[in-house]
Design a protein around this motif. Structure first.
Motif, mmCIF file in Angstrom:
data_model
loop_
_atom_site.group_PDB
_atom_site.id
_atom_site.type_symbol
_atom_site.label_atom_id
_atom_site.label_comp_id
_atom_site.label_asym_id
_atom_site.label_seq_id
_atom_site.Cartn_x
_atom_site.Cartn_y
_atom_site.Cartn_z
ATOM 1 N N ASP A 174 55.374 33.652 62.083
ATOM 2 C CA ASP A 174 55.799 32.250 62.018
ATOM 3 C C ASP A 174 56.350 31.898 60.642
ATOM 4 O O ASP A 174 55.867 30.993 59.960
ATOM 5 C CB ASP A 174 54.633 31.320 62.376
ATOM 6 C CG ASP A 174 54.229 31.453 63.834
ATOM 7 O OD1 ASP A 174 55.080 31.838 64.657
ATOM 8 O OD2 ASP A 174 53.046 31.180 64.149
ATOM 9 N N GLU A 175 57.394 32.614 60.251
ATOM 10 C CA GLU A 175 57.979 32.446 58.920
ATOM 11 C C GLU A 175 59.416 31.945 58.967
ATOM 12 O O GLU A 175 60.167 32.105 58.005
ATOM 13 C CB GLU A 175 57.934 33.774 58.149
ATOM 14 C CG GLU A 175 56.554 34.336 57.904
ATOM 15 C CD GLU A 175 55.782 33.565 56.843
ATOM 16 O OE1 GLU A 175 56.244 32.482 56.437
ATOM 17 O OE2 GLU A 175 54.717 34.046 56.418
ATOM 18 N N ALA A 176 59.814 31.305 60.053
ATOM 19 C CA ALA A 176 61.202 30.852 60.175
ATOM 20 C C ALA A 176 61.568 29.838 59.097
ATOM 21 O O ALA A 176 62.741 29.742 58.697
ATOM 22 C CB ALA A 176 61.435 30.250 61.567
ATOM 23 N N ALA A 177 60.605 29.074 58.605
ATOM 24 C CA ALA A 177 60.907 28.042 57.614
ATOM 25 C C ALA A 177 61.303 28.628 56.264
ATOM 26 O O ALA A 177 62.097 28.021 55.532
ATOM 27 C CB ALA A 177 59.699 27.118 57.442
ATOM 28 N N VAL A 178 60.761 29.787 55.903
ATOM 29 C CA VAL A 178 61.039 30.354 54.578
ATOM 30 C C VAL A 178 61.986 31.544 54.627
ATOM 31 O O VAL A 178 62.541 31.941 53.592
ATOM 32 C CB VAL A 178 59.728 30.777 53.883
ATOM 33 C CG1 VAL A 178 58.842 29.574 53.649
ATOM 34 C CG2 VAL A 178 58.987 31.843 54.682
#
Length: 400
Positions: free
Chosen positions: A49-53
């Protein structure tokens, strides 16, 4: 109060001079020169769940200016936000080093999620690249274009099995500025970099955001299978590498008097080319980051927790209390002892504040920051006994 003030001052004099000069920030990559032949490298990135960074970090890996062969392996650890698909889109749009995106499925019993992902990524890299080095880096870490080159040159020049850099964490919001420099400062106090880097010394640590590991050393130490349960995986990895015997290792005297082969040489220091892009705009996020592993650091032992609380109180909280109590009660000796201890504390914190570009007036706030860390540590123990210890991104790991 006089005894408490004196004890605190003596503790700070000892920390200043006898704890490996942990407060200095001059431990950077060792002297290095370009090797005659650049070894192959596999960059393994566990991501959940690292789509934001990812848009701020992955392009920096794909854009590495490395003279040898290098490939990036991003392991999508059960993400629900499209991390894997976004990684492929970024690679198609930006180009650069080859990228492989894969998913290992849910971890088997006894494995933490990150180490399960690393196991899958390392196995895949061995099949595709047969790398001489593995760069284990987190999905929120951005690298300057020459980061990989400099890491490999340092490892080759100094004959190191492991080179790790403490990424410069983001410190933009008020809470980040208050908590983050202290996080690195406390880490250095627990694991003085000079002791970590000393051959034969027992102290071992690494910073999980950026670890360059020689593949042969990983195999010798049984990485990652040997540490599959570790919540504090970076320190556990460094210990495994440093303590695994080598054929040519220097013999060291053990506690029983027997001689054993020393493990591989490791190095840990502060980064100039590696930065974390993960934001922590609120105290709650920073609190979770610290509390999820604080009690694991104390090996889930109540007596160590009690000692830690008392130690933090004596070292960090007693100086301002003694100063105020001495001034208010007309006891100059108590005030002088507390003020002197607080002054030494602030002086040791200034180099870290400069490293993070912060003003000196943040230094007197260190006792308040230490109080927050004390409460985070206690909360970590409370959550452990409630069955919610070491919780991170939807997973909870029991004590091994």
């Amino acid at each position: 109060m006089e005894w408490i003030g004196a004890g605190s001052l003596l503790a700070w004099v000892w920390l200043l001079l006898g704890q490996g000069f942990f407060w200095r920030t001059d431990v950077r990559l060792p002297k290095r020169r370009d090797p005659e032949r650049w070894p192959s490298v596999a960059v393994v990135v566990p991501a959940r769940d690292e789509a934001a960074v990812l848009p701020d970090s992955l392009p920096s890996l794909l854009g590495q200016k490395y003279p040898g062969r290098a490939e990036v392996f991003l392991v999508d650890d059960g993400s629900t936000d499209g991390t894997g698909a976004l990684a492929r889109e970024l690679a198609d749009a930006r180009g650069g080093l080859p990228l492989t995106v894969s998913s290992p499925g849910e971890p088997e019993p006894g494995w933490t999620g990150k180490l399960w992902a690393l196991r899958h990524g390392i196995a895949l890299a061995r099949e595709r690249v047969a790398p001489e080095y593995l760069l284990l880096t987190d999905a929120d870490i951005a690298h300057d274009p020459d980061s990989l080159r400099e890491l490999v040159a340092a490892a080759r020049s100094a004959g190191l099995d492991l080179v790790s850099q403490m990424a410069r964490l983001r410190a933009v919001t008020f809470w980040e500025r208050l908590i983050v420099p202290a996080f690195v400062y406390f880490f250095g106090q627990l694991y003085p970099f000079r002791w970590v880097n000393r051959p034969g010394a027992r102290t071992a640590a690494a910073a999980g955001g950026c670890v360059l590991l020689r593949r042969e050393a990983a195999e010798r130490a049984g990485i990652p299978e040997a540490i599959r349960h570790a919540v504090i995986d970076d320190v556990t990895l460094a210990r495994a590498v440093k303590r695994s015997p080598t054929d040519g290792g220097i013999a060291q005297r053990s506690g029983s008097g027997r001689r054993r082969a020393a493990g591989g040489p490791i190095w840990l220091g502060l980064a100039d080319r590696v930065d974390s892009v993960r934001p922590y705009p609120r105290l709650a996020g920073l609190w979770r980051m610290v509390s999820r592993s604080a009690y694991a650091q104390l090996r889930h032992r109540p007596l160590l927790l009690l000692g830690t609380v008392l130690g933090l109180a004596l070292v960090y909280l007693a100086p301002p209390v003694a100063l105020v109590a001495g001034l208010a009660g007309g006891r100059p000796t108590v005030a002088a002892l507390g003020g002197a201890a607080w002054a030494v504390m602030c002086g040791t914190y200034l180099p870290m504040l400069r490293y993070y570009g912060r003003k000196p007036w943040w230094a007197p706030l260190l006792p308040f920051t230490a109080l927050l860390y004390l409460l985070m540590t206690v909360d970590s123990a409370v959550q452990h006994y409630r069955g919610r210890g070491a919780a991170w991104k939807g997973r909870t790991y029991p004590a091994p």
